[in-house]
Design a protein around this motif. Structure first.
Motif: not given
Length: 226
Positions: A53-73
């Motif tokens: 579910f987190l195949p890339e190095n940045d997947s975890l941060i991007k997942e948080f970004g989706t939850i928080l609706n943060s374009n930066v993350l």
């Protein structure tokens, strides 16, 4: 977790680590129930921490970004893993020597091994064969099922996939040999020598540049005075 414990100064064998490990840490239902008791179940968002579910190095941060609706993350792509893996033999040498070295020397040795005895691309090693791992994970199947039913409903069949268990490249580790010790230490010595040589060359280059600047400055001073 075991490898990280060695990087942090531990010196237990894997079997010792497992026997002393507090398995409550893997009963996710207990953890989530404690959060739900404070924040309310409806306020908890549960995500699965697994490479599927987190195949890339940045997947975890991007997942948080989706939850928080943060374009930066969600567009983050600058993750730089700091801890490079070391070979299995180098890890075993580290484990043995950790009990004799202070924390500073442990860090220095690990840094040397990360340069001289790093894991090769796509190299991986497992501490359990598939049967032992299945048996160990089975202890948490009830807890995982409770989490799956409570937070995912019918959306998933199991909390974590099991397909990677069968296909692991498990090779039993028979411990250090004298050849392995000699090879790892020799590579470390060579790496240190090359590093010192580069530093020496850089220093000589800087000294040479300083000398040239001094000569130019002296020549200009003579011209001005003349």
């Amino acid at each position: 977790m075991y490898t990280q414990s060695i990087h942090l100064g531990g010196h237990k064998t894997f079997d010792e680590f497992i026997s002393d490990f507090n398995e409550d840490a893997f009963h996710w239902d207990k953890l989530l129930n404690s959060y739900a008791g404070v924040f309310g179940k409806e306020n908890i968002i549960v995500k699965r921490y697994h490479k599927s579910f987190l195949p890339e190095n940045d997947s975890l941060i991007k997942e948080f970004g989706t939850i928080l609706n943060s374009n930066v993350l969600m567009s983050f792509n600058k993750t730089n893993p700091r801890n490079r893996g070391i070979s299995r033999d180098a890890l075993e040498i580290t484990r043995i020597t950790n009990q004799y070295l202070n924390s500073e020397d442990q860090y220095l040795l690990r840094s040397i091994f990360q340069e001289s005895n790093a894991k090769q691309p796509f190299e991986s090693y497992a501490y359990m064969d598939s049967e032992r791992r299945k048996s160990y994970l089975k202890r948490f199947s009830k807890s995982n099922a409770l989490v799956s039913n409570a937070y995912f409903g019918d959306a998933i069949e199991k909390l974590f996939p099991e397909d990677d268990i069968e296909h692991q490249n498990y090779l039993p580790y028979n411990g250090l040999t004298s050849d392995a010790v000699a090879l790892n230490l020799s590579k470390s010595i060579v790496t240190l020598h090359k590093k010192l040589k580069r530093l020496e060359d850089n220093l000589q280059h800087e000294i040479k540049k300083t000398g040239i600047r001094y000569k130019i400055k002296k020549a200009l001073s003579r011209l001005i005075k003349g």
